[in-house]
Structure formats: structure tokens, C-alpha cells
Write a protein that holds these residues in place. Sequence first.
Motif, PDB file in Angstrom:
ATOM      1  N   GLN A 112       0.866  -1.130   0.037  1.00  0.00           N
ATOM      2  CA  GLN A 112       0.187   0.152  -0.053  1.00  0.00           C
ATOM      3  C   GLN A 112       0.816   1.288   0.082  1.00  0.00           C
ATOM      4  O   GLN A 112       0.419   2.526  -0.488  1.00  0.00           O
ATOM      5  N   LEU A 113       2.223   1.217   0.184  1.00  0.00           N
ATOM      6  CA  LEU A 113       2.903   2.371   0.306  1.00  0.00           C
ATOM      7  C   LEU A 113       3.951   2.552  -0.673  1.00  0.00           C
ATOM      8  O   LEU A 113       4.426   3.333  -0.969  1.00  0.00           O
ATOM      9  N   GLN A 114       3.622   1.349  -1.749  1.00  0.00           N
ATOM     10  CA  GLN A 114       4.490   1.580  -3.161  1.00  0.00           C
ATOM     11  C   GLN A 114       3.820   2.428  -4.151  1.00  0.00           C
ATOM     12  O   GLN A 114       2.370   2.730  -3.947  1.00  0.00           O
ATOM     13  N   PRO A 115       4.331   3.223  -4.707  1.00  0.00           N
ATOM     14  CA  PRO A 115       3.718   4.402  -5.521  1.00  0.00           C
ATOM     15  C   PRO A 115       2.846   3.626  -6.911  1.00  0.00           C
ATOM     16  O   PRO A 115       3.303   2.605  -7.502  1.00  0.00           O
ATOM     17  N   THR A 116       1.962   4.310  -6.925  1.00  0.00           N
ATOM     18  CA  THR A 116       1.066   3.611  -8.174  1.00  0.00           C
ATOM     19  C   THR A 116       1.816   4.277  -9.611  1.00  0.00           C
ATOM     20  O   THR A 116       2.699   5.069  -9.420  1.00  0.00           O
ATOM     21  N   PRO A 117       1.422   3.449 -10.769  1.00  0.00           N
ATOM     22  CA  PRO A 117       2.089   3.933 -11.895  1.00  0.00           C
ATOM     23  C   PRO A 117       1.827   5.682 -12.219  1.00  0.00           C
ATOM     24  O   PRO A 117       2.655   6.351 -12.677  1.00  0.00           O
ATOM     25  N   ASP A 118       0.519   6.245 -11.716  1.00  0.00           N
ATOM     26  CA  ASP A 118       0.287   7.459 -11.847  1.00  0.00           C
ATOM     27  C   ASP A 118       1.188   8.408 -11.258  1.00  0.00           C
ATOM     28  O   ASP A 118       1.993   9.450 -11.352  1.00  0.00           O
ATOM     29  N   CYS A 119       1.505   7.739  -9.768  1.00  0.00           N
ATOM     30  CA  CYS A 119       2.211   8.685  -8.756  1.00  0.00           C
ATOM     31  C   CYS A 119       3.794   8.599  -9.196  1.00  0.00           C
ATOM     32  O   CYS A 119       4.507   9.624  -9.151  1.00  0.00           O
ATOM     33  N   ALA A 120       4.157   7.629  -9.673  1.00  0.00           N
ATOM     34  CA  ALA A 120       5.418   7.177 -10.263  1.00  0.00           C
ATOM     35  C   ALA A 120       5.824   8.175 -11.292  1.00  0.00           C
ATOM     36  O   ALA A 120       6.905   8.370 -11.397  1.00  0.00           O
ATOM     37  N   SER A 121       4.968   8.672 -12.259  1.00  0.00           N
ATOM     38  CA  SER A 121       5.321   9.278 -13.246  1.00  0.00           C
ATOM     39  C   SER A 121       5.088  10.893 -12.867  1.00  0.00           C
ATOM     40  O   SER A 121       5.044  11.722 -13.777  1.00  0.00           O
ATOM     41  N   GLY A 122       5.212  11.243 -11.697  1.00  0.00           N
ATOM     42  CA  GLY A 122       4.923  12.429 -11.232  1.00  0.00           C
ATOM     43  C   GLY A 122       3.396  13.124 -11.155  1.00  0.00           C
ATOM     44  O   GLY A 122       3.339  13.985 -11.278  1.00  0.00           O
ATOM     45  N   GLY A 123       2.554  12.088 -11.276  1.00  0.00           N
ATOM     46  CA  GLY A 123       1.169  12.519 -11.288  1.00  0.00           C
ATOM     47  C   GLY A 123       0.736  13.145 -12.640  1.00  0.00           C
ATOM     48  O   GLY A 123      -0.522  13.571 -12.756  1.00  0.00           O
ATOM     49  N   ARG A 124       1.558  13.038 -13.595  1.00  0.00           N
ATOM     50  CA  ARG A 124       1.141  13.349 -15.078  1.00  0.00           C
ATOM     51  C   ARG A 124       0.150  12.566 -15.583  1.00  0.00           C
ATOM     52  O   ARG A 124       0.086  11.299 -15.402  1.00  0.00           O
ATOM     53  N   LYS A 125      -0.863  13.069 -16.233  1.00  0.00           N
ATOM     54  CA  LYS A 125      -1.802  12.295 -16.937  1.00  0.00           C
ATOM     55  C   LYS A 125      -1.512  11.788 -18.165  1.00  0.00           C
ATOM     56  O   LYS A 125      -0.558  12.269 -18.695  1.00  0.00           O
ATOM     57  N   ALA A 126      -2.409  10.747 -18.676  1.00  0.00           N
ATOM     58  CA  ALA A 126      -2.054  10.390 -20.064  1.00  0.00           C
ATOM     59  C   ALA A 126      -1.944  11.407 -20.993  1.00  0.00           C
ATOM     60  O   ALA A 126      -2.573  12.515 -20.837  1.00  0.00           O
ATOM     61  N   SER A 127      -1.728  11.058 -22.351  1.00  0.00           N
ATOM     62  CA  SER A 127      -1.930  12.152 -23.284  1.00  0.00           C
ATOM     63  C   SER A 127      -3.222  12.477 -23.424  1.00  0.00           C
ATOM     64  O   SER A 127      -3.857  11.951 -23.224  1.00  0.00           O
ATOM     65  N   GLY A 128      -3.227  13.942 -23.665  1.00  0.00           N
ATOM     66  CA  GLY A 128      -4.226  14.680 -24.206  1.00  0.00           C
ATOM     67  C   GLY A 128      -4.602  15.598 -22.892  1.00  0.00           C
ATOM     68  O   GLY A 128      -5.334  16.453 -22.931  1.00  0.00           O
ATOM     69  N   SER A 129      -3.631  15.470 -21.976  1.00  0.00           N
ATOM     70  CA  SER A 129      -3.726  16.575 -20.824  1.00  0.00           C
ATOM     71  C   SER A 129      -2.890  17.636 -21.185  1.00  0.00           C
ATOM     72  O   SER A 129      -1.890  17.604 -22.209  1.00  0.00           O
ATOM     73  N   THR A 130      -3.179  18.863 -20.757  1.00  0.00           N
ATOM     74  CA  THR A 130      -2.454  20.118 -21.260  1.00  0.00           C
ATOM     75  C   THR A 130      -1.962  20.772 -19.663  1.00  0.00           C
ATOM     76  O   THR A 130      -2.626  20.487 -18.751  1.00  0.00           O
TER      77      THR A 130
END
Length: 160
Positions: free
Chosen positions: A134-152
Amino acid sequence: MVGIAPKVGCKSLGARVREKQHVKKGNVLLEIDPGDIAGMVAQRRAALEVAKAHLTNAQMSAEQAQAHVQTLLAAYASVQASTAAAAADTNKLRSDLARNSGLIASGATSKQDYQHSESDTKAAEATLESKPKQLQPTPDCASGGRKASGSTTAPVSGAE
């Protein structure tokens, strides 16, 4: 004789003194076109407003980031507390299982109670084992919280 020049580039509406004329402090020497100055002032004011908007944006981003950090710290504390509770529960169930092992041999407890104790201990151990995940970062968290393509995102320059 002293040479004079304006500090800003603009059109002159004309000199108010003649060459070699004696002047006193405060005399108007040259009149400049106020339209040029007004344009420069308007440009600088617009740049100031843009800078203020960038500052406000940076401050809001910083506040949002601080709130996010506080949320993460609270979640971490919650996982730590639930891990401690799971460890205590697991230790209690292991102790009960060890006690029930002795009791089943003497016939003081039923086989069914022993099996329940055994399955409860295994479930608690599995729960305790899952807590560090539960303390391991999720893929979203590990990428710095950046969303998938399409975000600005809009960069904020000058923010420290």
C-alpha cells in the motif's frame, strides 16, 4: 555646453530652448510626444498584469501541491496505523494458534476451533504481508502525477 538626450526613445515635439541659451534648473528643455510614453506605460502595465497572473497561478499551484502533500502524508500515516494494527492482530492470532495447538493435543478444544484459529492466522498474515504494497507508488504517482496524453499544462516561468 552640455549635451542632452532622453532616457527613453520617443518623438520630440520640439526644443524649448535655443542653442547656447542660458537655462535654469527646472526649465523645460525639450517636449516629448506623450503618446509614445503612454504606449510604453500601457505596454509595461500589461506586462505587469501578465506577471501578476503568473504569480497568482504559481501561488495556487503551490497551495494545491501543499494540499496534495498533506493528503499523501495523512494516507501514509493511515497505512502505518493500519499496519501496526494488523501486526498486533497477527501476533495475537499466532499466539492463539500456538495455544490452540497445545489444547487440541489434550482435547481441550475442538478440531473445528483449531482450524478456525489456523485460517484466521493465515488471513491475518496475508493482510500484514500486503500492507507494505500500500506504500508503493502507483504508476500515476511514479510518473509524477502526470496524466496520459491529451492533458495540457501551462508552464510558469520565474516561479521558485
